[in-house]
Write a protein that holds these residues in place. Structure first.
Motif, short mmCIF file in Angstrom:
data_model
loop_
_atom_site.label_atom_id
_atom_site.label_comp_id
_atom_site.label_asym_id
_atom_site.label_seq_id
_atom_site.Cartn_x
_atom_site.Cartn_y
_atom_site.Cartn_z
N PRO A 377 0.81 -1.22 0.00
CA PRO A 377 0.00 0.00 0.00
C PRO A 377 0.85 1.27 0.00
CG PRO A 377 -0.11 -1.11 2.14
CD PRO A 377 0.55 -2.05 1.21
N THR A 378 2.01 1.23 0.67
CA THR A 378 2.87 2.42 0.68
C THR A 378 3.43 2.68 -0.70
OG1 THR A 378 3.47 1.89 2.97
CG2 THR A 378 4.83 3.51 1.82
N ILE A 379 3.84 1.64 -1.40
CA ILE A 379 4.37 1.79 -2.76
C ILE A 379 3.31 2.38 -3.69
CG2 ILE A 379 5.11 0.48 -4.78
CD1 ILE A 379 6.64 -1.36 -2.86
N ARG A 380 2.08 1.90 -3.59
CA ARG A 380 1.01 2.43 -4.44
C ARG A 380 0.81 3.93 -4.21
NH1 ARG A 380 -1.53 -2.56 -3.17
NH2 ARG A 380 -2.77 -1.58 -1.53
N LYS A 381 0.77 4.31 -2.95
CA LYS A 381 0.59 5.73 -2.63
C LYS A 381 1.77 6.57 -3.10
CE LYS A 381 -2.13 4.65 1.51
NZ LYS A 381 -2.13 4.67 3.00
N LEU A 382 2.97 6.05 -2.91
CA LEU A 382 4.16 6.80 -3.29
C LEU A 382 4.22 7.00 -4.81
CD1 LEU A 382 6.73 8.21 -2.47
CD2 LEU A 382 7.89 5.99 -2.42
N LYS A 383 3.86 5.98 -5.56
CA LYS A 383 3.84 6.12 -7.02
C LYS A 383 2.81 7.17 -7.46
CE LYS A 383 5.41 1.43 -8.17
NZ LYS A 383 5.01 0.12 -8.76
#
Length: 542
Positions: A377-383
């Motif tokens: 979920p953090t990767i999705r938000k960061l992208k």
């Protein structure tokens, strides 16, 4: 919602009044393993040893509690992780403990290797309630404040170096360690022994052999760097590199970028003239998740700690400005010379360098258990935030551009402000000799009335010259604080003079500004407008 404010005040008073009477059952320790009853004076061999434990099982609360106060990163804190044990006898060729330090919230210890290079270990868990009066540190209120630590992912800083390297900024390289109850820690064993920590090279002194800190021959504190910038007009901050770092702060949602969370690589470019390159440190408050429960969500709606912004896929202009609150003073000083074209170029560069592959690679540095719980979920938000970076940059640029500050030094400067036919003003600041001869252009920017309401000039100390020209009346205010020294003011045309607001002392200043300028001569000026020492009062400095 203003009608609810009395309810909030009553609720706060009720908690505070009853908190001191609570029992001692809310004790807290940042050390995961208590000191054993018996310890051997002979140091064990910890080489290649590991230990499996959780960073904060006390944050794992009941369903009812998490419903009201949020899930945060509780599962991450409660998850057991295999951690390398720090062997100070062999790590980096052998380390000598130097001293304990840190803020009120974090326990840290400084160590030194045989070459004099320093390292620091910083406890993973925090103790924010230590900032409370002693009588409240065992209270329900203290427990509530401690529990807010669960809004952070304690392992998140491990994911950053790969991304920071890719976008071309300076950085630290934290590694996860467990500090055992090692007799070689000496007097510090009771304070730091038994704690999970992040260990990294300390940003200080000579780092010329270390690429992550830009191979700086000397690393300075913010106090030292800002003092040099304000007292000597030969020294300056690398504004473009600083902006790259600040845009990355916004991408990862780092709301704690006050002055003490920066160090500065000092590089000489001439005799006694330095450029300062930003080195960010203390990344404890990234990917924050604070408002996933109604209690903290309501507190934020009432303006409690507005810069504590949760990490979401997007961030509005108003929330971005709140996120950057602790870094605002430095931003106004260092980024004032950059126009929107500079911001646009740097934002595009950071966006293109931070590819999907780079982001995903960064999160492989997290322990497997933690990555499985939190990485996706953090990767999705960061992208998503990466994709929106040009708009984020535009929004914050516009917020800073509303008031542009041009700050001189305690040496002598010449400020030239020329109004443009469209209502903008062109600002130049030069280094001059005491006699007034121009030596070097220090600053140049077109301040646009469509973006800026107020232009502020600060001469600080030294004998400064302020020249205003242009028959067109600017569409923005121009405020000037001459500061100490014998200053000269000249407004050659009535157009620009009508927008001038001059503030100085009555002592030996020369003014030729006509009748339309607003002139305030007062010997009782605020310290923050007087000289470099006064200007330093604006900052949070160690």
């Amino acid at each position: 919602m203003s009608f609810l404010r009395p309810v909030y005040i009553f609720f706060s008073v009720l908690i505070l009044s009853g908190a001191a009477a609570c029992s001692g059952r809310f004790t807290h320790s940042v050390q995961q393993v208590p000191k054993p009853q018996r310890t051997s004076p002979i140091a064990p061999d910890y080489r290649d040893s590991t230990i499996t434990l959780a960073a904060g099982p006390h944050y794992d609360r009941s369903r009812l509690y998490t419903f009201f106060f949020g899930k945060h990163y509780r599962k991450v804190w409660a998850a057991p992780v295999e951690v390398p044990v720090l062997d100070i006898g062999t790590a980096y060729g052998g380390l000598e403990p130097l001293q304990m330090g840190g803020s009120r919230q974090t326990i840290n210890m400084r160590l030194q290797d045989s070459t004099g290079t320093e390292y620091v270990v910083r406890s993973l868990d925090k103790e924010p309630a230590s900032a409370l009066p002693e009588r409240l540190q065992q209270s329900l209120l203290a427990d509530f404040i401690r529990d807010a630590t669960s809004a952070t992912n304690p392992y998140a800083p491990l994911a950053l170096p790969a991304m920071e390297k890719a976008i071309g900024i300076n950085y630290l390289e934290p590694q996860l360690v467990y500090v055992p109850h090692d007799p070689r820690l000496g007097e510090f064993v009771d304070e730091i022994g038994g704690a999970m920590a992040l260990m990294e090279r300390r940003p200080t002194d000579d780092q010329s052999d270390y690429r992550p800190m830009g191979k700086a021959p000397d690393v300075k504190s913010s106090r030292s760097a800002i003092t040099e910038r304000l007292t000597d007009n030969d020294s300056y901050f690398d504004a473009r590199l600083f902006l790259r770092s600040r845009l990355f702060d916004m991408l990862i949602g780092d709301w704690s970028r006050h002055e003490d969370n920066w160090r500065w690589g000092e590089k000489a470019y001439a005799e006694k003239a330095y450029v300062y390159e930003a080195i960010p440190r203390d990344r404890d408050n990234i990917f924050y998740n604070i408002d996933d429960g109604p209690v903290l969500w309501l507190l934020q709606r009432f303006g409690v700690k507005p810069h504590f912004q949760s990490f979401k896929r997007s961030i509005s202009a108003s929330r971005l400005e709140k996120l950057n609150r602790s870094g605002r003073n430095l931003d106004e000083l260092i980024l004032a010379k950059l126009e929107w074209q500079d911001w646009q170029e740097i934002a595009d560069s950071v966006q293109h360098a931070l590819t999907d592959e780079v982001i995903e690679q960064g999160f492989t540095a997290l322990p497997d258990t933690i990555a499985a719980l939190s990485a996706a979920p953090t990767i999705r938000k960061l992208k998503a935030r990466r994709d929106d970076l040009p708009q984020m940059a535009r929004n914050y640029y516009k917020a800073l551009a509303q008031k542009v500050q041009v700050v001189g030094t305690d040496k002598h400067e010449r400020f030239e402000v020329t109004s443009q036919p469209n209502g903008d003003v062109l600002v130049r600041m030069y280094k001059i000799l005491k006699e007034g001869d121009v030596q070097q252009l220090l600053y140049e920017r077109t301040v646009r009335a469509s973006e800026t309401g107020v232009l502020e000039l600060y001469g600080l100390n030294g004998d400064d010259i302020f020249l205003f020209s242009g028959s067109a009346k600017p569409k923005l205010k121009i405020k000037v604080w001459g500061g100490a020294g014998e200053d000269t003011y000249e407004a050659q045309d009535t157009g620009i003079a009508a927008r001038l607001h001059l503030h100085d002392s009555e002592y030996r200043n020369t003014l030729h500004v006509g009748k339309k300028a607003d002139v305030d001569l007062d010997n009782d000026q605020q310290a923050q407008t007087f000289d470099a020492e006064g200007w330093l009062l604006r900052y949070y400095l160690d």
